[in-house]
Design a protein around this motif. Structure first.
Motif, PDB file in Angstrom:
ATOM      1  N   SER A 192     100.057   0.569  84.621  1.00  0.00           N
ATOM      2  CA  SER A 192      98.948   0.434  83.472  1.00  0.00           C
ATOM      3  C   SER A 192      97.736  -0.109  83.716  1.00  0.00           C
ATOM      4  N   SER A 193      97.613  -1.004  84.652  1.00  0.00           N
ATOM      5  CA  SER A 193      96.258  -1.463  85.186  1.00  0.00           C
ATOM      6  C   SER A 193      95.320  -0.485  85.716  1.00  0.00           C
ATOM      7  N   LEU A 194      95.856   0.389  86.551  1.00  0.00           N
ATOM      8  CA  LEU A 194      95.255   1.667  87.114  1.00  0.00           C
ATOM      9  C   LEU A 194      94.814   2.720  86.274  1.00  0.00           C
ATOM     10  N   PHE A 195      95.895   2.951  85.095  1.00  0.00           N
ATOM     11  CA  PHE A 195      95.941   3.989  83.947  1.00  0.00           C
ATOM     12  C   PHE A 195      94.630   3.507  83.147  1.00  0.00           C
ATOM     13  N   ASN A 196      94.450   2.113  82.832  1.00  0.00           N
ATOM     14  CA  ASN A 196      93.445   1.715  81.943  1.00  0.00           C
ATOM     15  C   ASN A 196      91.888   2.066  82.840  1.00  0.00           C
ATOM     16  N   LEU A 197      92.050   1.810  84.055  1.00  0.00           N
ATOM     17  CA  LEU A 197      90.573   2.297  84.931  1.00  0.00           C
ATOM     18  C   LEU A 197      90.400   3.576  84.842  1.00  0.00           C
ATOM     19  N   VAL A 198      91.389   4.507  85.164  1.00  0.00           N
ATOM     20  CA  VAL A 198      91.018   5.735  85.613  1.00  0.00           C
ATOM     21  C   VAL A 198      91.980   7.048  84.839  1.00  0.00           C
ATOM     22  N   GLY A 199      92.391   6.677  84.055  1.00  0.00           N
ATOM     23  CA  GLY A 199      93.563   7.469  83.491  1.00  0.00           C
ATOM     24  C   GLY A 199      93.046   8.421  82.579  1.00  0.00           C
ATOM     25  N   SER A 200      91.842   8.182  81.645  1.00  0.00           N
ATOM     26  CA  SER A 200      91.280   8.957  80.828  1.00  0.00           C
ATOM     27  C   SER A 200      90.352   9.864  81.637  1.00  0.00           C
ATOM     28  N   ASP A 201      89.736   9.462  82.692  1.00  0.00           N
ATOM     29  CA  ASP A 201      88.820  10.489  83.404  1.00  0.00           C
ATOM     30  C   ASP A 201      89.591  11.363  84.300  1.00  0.00           C
ATOM     31  N   LEU A 202      90.913  10.856  84.632  1.00  0.00           N
ATOM     32  CA  LEU A 202      91.706  12.223  85.433  1.00  0.00           C
ATOM     33  C   LEU A 202      92.237  13.085  84.340  1.00  0.00           C
ATOM     34  N   ALA A 260      90.714  14.049  81.716  1.00  0.00           N
ATOM     35  CA  ALA A 260      89.590  14.863  81.142  1.00  0.00           C
ATOM     36  C   ALA A 260      89.393  15.903  82.272  1.00  0.00           C
ATOM     37  N   MET A 261      89.658  15.641  83.768  1.00  0.00           N
ATOM     38  CA  MET A 261      89.743  16.681  84.798  1.00  0.00           C
ATOM     39  C   MET A 261      90.723  17.441  84.486  1.00  0.00           C
ATOM     40  N   GLY A 262      91.843  17.420  83.898  1.00  0.00           N
ATOM     41  CA  GLY A 262      92.720  18.033  83.698  1.00  0.00           C
ATOM     42  C   GLY A 262      94.120  17.918  84.189  1.00  0.00           C
ATOM     43  N   HIS A 263      94.313  16.798  84.773  1.00  0.00           N
ATOM     44  CA  HIS A 263      95.458  16.165  85.304  1.00  0.00           C
ATOM     45  C   HIS A 263      96.338  15.875  84.161  1.00  0.00           C
ATOM     46  N   SER A 264      97.601  16.019  84.401  1.00  0.00           N
ATOM     47  CA  SER A 264      98.685  15.350  83.539  1.00  0.00           C
ATOM     48  C   SER A 264      99.022  13.883  84.077  1.00  0.00           C
ATOM     49  N   VAL A 265      98.385  12.972  83.042  1.00  0.00           N
ATOM     50  CA  VAL A 265      98.418  11.680  83.465  1.00  0.00           C
ATOM     51  C   VAL A 265      99.105  10.757  82.502  1.00  0.00           C
ATOM     52  N   VAL A 266     100.033   9.837  82.872  1.00  0.00           N
ATOM     53  CA  VAL A 266     100.856   8.872  81.950  1.00  0.00           C
ATOM     54  C   VAL A 266     100.695   7.683  82.517  1.00  0.00           C
ATOM     55  N   SER A 267     100.621   6.661  81.786  1.00  0.00           N
ATOM     56  CA  SER A 267     100.866   5.353  82.147  1.00  0.00           C
ATOM     57  C   SER A 267     102.313   4.830  82.284  1.00  0.00           C
ATOM     58  N   ALA A 268     102.646   4.043  83.390  1.00  0.00           N
ATOM     59  CA  ALA A 268     103.811   3.935  83.722  1.00  0.00           C
ATOM     60  C   ALA A 268     103.931   2.315  84.080  1.00  0.00           C
ATOM     61  N   ASP A 269     105.259   1.722  84.027  1.00  0.00           N
ATOM     62  CA  ASP A 269     105.289   0.474  84.284  1.00  0.00           C
ATOM     63  C   ASP A 269     105.833   0.267  85.862  1.00  0.00           C
ATOM     64  N   GLY A 270     105.838  -0.697  86.693  1.00  0.00           N
ATOM     65  CA  GLY A 270     106.176  -0.439  88.210  1.00  0.00           C
ATOM     66  C   GLY A 270     107.400   0.128  88.638  1.00  0.00           C
ATOM     67  N   ALA A 271     108.515  -0.150  87.700  1.00  0.00           N
ATOM     68  CA  ALA A 271     109.997   0.247  87.934  1.00  0.00           C
ATOM     69  C   ALA A 271     110.113   1.931  88.656  1.00  0.00           C
ATOM     70  N   SER A 272     109.118   2.636  88.227  1.00  0.00           N
ATOM     71  CA  SER A 272     109.468   4.228  88.937  1.00  0.00           C
ATOM     72  C   SER A 272     108.446   4.170  90.253  1.00  0.00           C
ATOM     73  N   MET A 273     107.913   3.355  90.556  1.00  0.00           N
ATOM     74  CA  MET A 273     106.930   3.169  91.808  1.00  0.00           C
ATOM     75  C   MET A 273     107.627   2.940  93.120  1.00  0.00           C
ATOM     76  N   GLY A 274     108.931   2.500  93.128  1.00  0.00           N
ATOM     77  CA  GLY A 274     109.402   2.206  94.360  1.00  0.00           C
ATOM     78  C   GLY A 274     109.209   0.817  94.734  1.00  0.00           C
ATOM     79  N   GLY A 275     110.023   0.060  95.895  1.00  0.00           N
ATOM     80  CA  GLY A 275     109.871  -1.049  96.290  1.00  0.00           C
ATOM     81  C   GLY A 275     109.343  -1.239  97.621  1.00  0.00           C
ATOM     82  N   PHE A 276     108.553  -2.189  98.146  1.00  0.00           N
ATOM     83  CA  PHE A 276     108.298  -2.516  99.567  1.00  0.00           C
ATOM     84  C   PHE A 276     108.266  -3.634  99.933  1.00  0.00           C
ATOM     85  N   GLN A 277     108.866  -3.855 100.823  1.00  0.00           N
ATOM     86  CA  GLN A 277     109.139  -5.186 101.615  1.00  0.00           C
ATOM     87  C   GLN A 277     108.707  -4.954 103.299  1.00  0.00           C
ATOM     88  N   SER A 278     107.914  -5.793 103.663  1.00  0.00           N
ATOM     89  CA  SER A 278     107.454  -5.722 105.092  1.00  0.00           C
ATOM     90  C   SER A 278     107.068  -6.794 105.835  1.00  0.00           C
TER      91      SER A 278
END
Length: 143
Positions: free
Chosen positions: A76-86, A88-106
């Motif tokens: 959502s924070s990234l969608f709010n920054l660039v979602g409408s611009d993307l 407008a360029m023709g991309h299929s863009v949706v806002s999502a929560d972090g659950a679908s992004m995968g996890g990362f431990q390092s």
């Protein structure tokens, strides 16, 4: 190493990722530590290109491209920054929560030529940094 890359294949006829003879689906089945998952690659960009430490890198907003149905999911924070611009360029863009992004431990080892204060004959000179993703249940553990 476990992964879910086979989940992108389909048995539906006339789809690009249909499992069939003489087809080359858009997929990689070889597991990898870094380049396999989109989230890991984004985190590496955050570290090496943007200079983030491990925890900051894993906390930064992510995106995920789903090959089928060719949709770009932005946290959502990234969608709010660039979602409408993307969009407008023709991309299929949706806002999502972090659950679908995968996890990362390092865990990252940073070599050092100097011994830490008070250390007695260290086997390896350097120190460790760790980061654990808030999107998933997990932790960075090492010894």
């Amino acid at each position: 190493m476990l992964h879910n890359r086979g989940g992108l294949f389909t048995l539906l006829p006339h789809r690009p990722n249909t499992i069939a003879p003489k087809k080359q689906p858009l997929n990689t089945l070889s597991a990898g530590f870094v380049m396999q998952a989109q989230g890991h690659a984004q985190t590496m960009v955050n570290i090496f290109d943007l200079g983030a430490n491990l925890q900051a890198a894993t906390d930064m907003a992510r995106f995920r491209h789903r090959q089928v149905p060719n949709r770009l999911e932005l946290e959502s924070s990234l969608f709010n920054l660039v979602g409408s611009d993307l969009g407008a360029m023709g991309h299929s863009v949706v806002s999502a929560d972090g659950a679908s992004m995968g996890g990362f431990q390092s865990i990252l080892f940073i070599p050092s030529s100097a011994s830490p204060a008070g250390a007695r004959m260290p086997r390896v000179r350097g120190f460790y940094r760790a980061g654990s993703d808030h999107r998933k249940d997990g932790q960075a553990v090492g010894w």
